[in-house]
Design an enzyme around this catalytic site. Structure first.
Site, PDB file in Angstrom:
ATOM      1  N   THR A  94       0.824  -1.215   0.000  1.00 51.68           N
ATOM      2  CA  THR A  94       0.000   0.000   0.000  1.00 51.68           C
ATOM      3  C   THR A  94       0.856   1.263   0.000  1.00 51.68           C
ATOM      4  OG1 THR A  94      -0.157  -0.045   2.419  1.00 51.68           O
ATOM      5  CG2 THR A  94      -1.937  -1.104   1.184  1.00 51.68           C
ATOM      6  N   HIS A  99       9.877  -1.369   1.852  1.00 52.25           N
ATOM      7  CA  HIS A  99       9.917  -1.500   3.316  1.00 52.25           C
ATOM      8  C   HIS A  99       9.831  -2.963   3.699  1.00 52.25           C
ATOM      9  CE1 HIS A  99       5.710  -0.903   2.087  1.00 52.25           C
ATOM     10  NE2 HIS A  99       5.378  -1.701   3.093  1.00 52.25           N
ATOM     11  N   HIS A 101       8.692  -5.353   6.812  1.00 52.32           N
ATOM     12  CA  HIS A 101       8.001  -5.489   8.100  1.00 52.32           C
ATOM     13  C   HIS A 101       8.804  -6.460   8.966  1.00 52.32           C
ATOM     14  CE1 HIS A 101       3.958  -3.927   6.651  1.00 52.32           C
ATOM     15  NE2 HIS A 101       4.493  -4.278   5.488  1.00 52.32           N
TER      16      HIS A 101
HETATM   17  P1  DGP Z   1       2.325  -2.535   3.032  1.00 51.77           P
HETATM   18  O1  DGP Z   1       0.886  -2.938   3.106  1.00 51.77           O
HETATM   19  O2  DGP Z   1       3.281  -3.717   2.977  1.00 51.77           O
HETATM   20  O3  DGP Z   1       2.595  -1.510   1.954  1.00 51.77           O
HETATM   21  O4  DGP Z   1       2.629  -1.842   4.433  1.00 51.77           O
HETATM   22  C1  DGP Z   1       2.528  -0.458   4.673  1.00 51.77           C
HETATM   23  C2  DGP Z   1       2.551  -0.279   6.157  1.00 51.77           C
HETATM   24  O5  DGP Z   1       2.869   1.072   6.424  1.00 51.77           O
HETATM   25  C3  DGP Z   1       1.219  -0.566   6.858  1.00 51.77           C
HETATM   26  O6  DGP Z   1       1.378  -1.665   7.768  1.00 51.77           O
HETATM   27  C4  DGP Z   1       0.880   0.717   7.599  1.00 51.77           C
HETATM   28  C5  DGP Z   1       2.169   1.479   7.573  1.00 51.77           C
HETATM   29  N1  DGP Z   1       2.018   2.923   7.454  1.00 51.77           N
HETATM   30  C6  DGP Z   1       1.335   3.575   6.477  1.00 51.77           C
HETATM   31  N2  DGP Z   1       1.441   4.912   6.666  1.00 51.77           N
HETATM   32  C7  DGP Z   1       2.221   5.084   7.768  1.00 51.77           C
HETATM   33  C8  DGP Z   1       2.691   6.241   8.453  1.00 51.77           C
HETATM   34  O7  DGP Z   1       2.436   7.391   8.079  1.00 51.77           O
HETATM   35  N3  DGP Z   1       3.451   6.040   9.549  1.00 51.77           N
HETATM   36  C9  DGP Z   1       3.785   4.777   9.983  1.00 51.77           C
HETATM   37  N4  DGP Z   1       4.534   4.697  11.082  1.00 51.77           N
HETATM   38  N5  DGP Z   1       3.360   3.666   9.356  1.00 51.77           N
HETATM   39  C10 DGP Z   1       2.585   3.821   8.265  1.00 51.77           C
END
Ligand code: DGP
Length: 113
Positions: A94, A99, A101
């Site tokens: 998303t 990144h 996890h």
């Molecule tokens: P993915 O679905 O693999 O693209 O994971 C994106 C992740 O990023 C999701 O678990 C939520 C996290 N995320 C999205 N926006 C932000 C933000 O502004 N700050 C932080 N700390 N995490 C975020």
């Protein structure tokens, strides 16, 4: 470019940073799915693993260093942890800045999908 993770890396948006080096930043995921849920990102913009190139040696070793630091500092090094990177919308990506996890701190379901 409007990329929230570039902005977090640059310190222009707030995040709970837990590790930072020359090439990488790690910070807590805003939507934690486990007691430990940290995102490790390169400071340089790469959309996903597909955009990583053979010259990105520092980026990749920086990611490895950050993951090691996170699992050590949070105590999940011994109990077990999972590292996931979603590449592309169908995989659940998303945020289109590479990144990883890093998840742990509870029993994780044995699933690949
Ligand atoms: P993915 O679905 O693999 O693209 O994971 C994106 C992740 O990023 C999701 O678990 C939520 C996290 N995320 C999205 N926006 C932000 C933000 O502004 N700050 C932080 N700390 N995490 C975020």
């Amino acid at each position: 470019m409007e990329c929230i993770f570039c902005k977090i890396a640059a310190g222009e948006l707030p995040a709970k940073k837990v590790f930072e080096s020359e090439h990488v930043v790690a910070f807590e995921d805003i939507h934690k799915v486990a007691p430990v849920h940290v995102l490790v990102i390169p400071k340089v913009h790469r959309q996903s693993l597909l955009e990583v190139n053979p010259n990105d040696v520092d980026l990749l070793s920086g990611v490895q260093e950050a993951i090691r630091a996170v699992i050590k500092d949070t105590g999940i090094e011994q109990t077990g942890f999972r590292v996931i990177t979603n590449s592309g919308a169908a995989a659940g990506q998303t945020v289109f800045h590479l990144h990883f996890h890093v998840i742990g701190g509870r029993e994780l379901a044995m699933t690949l999908a």
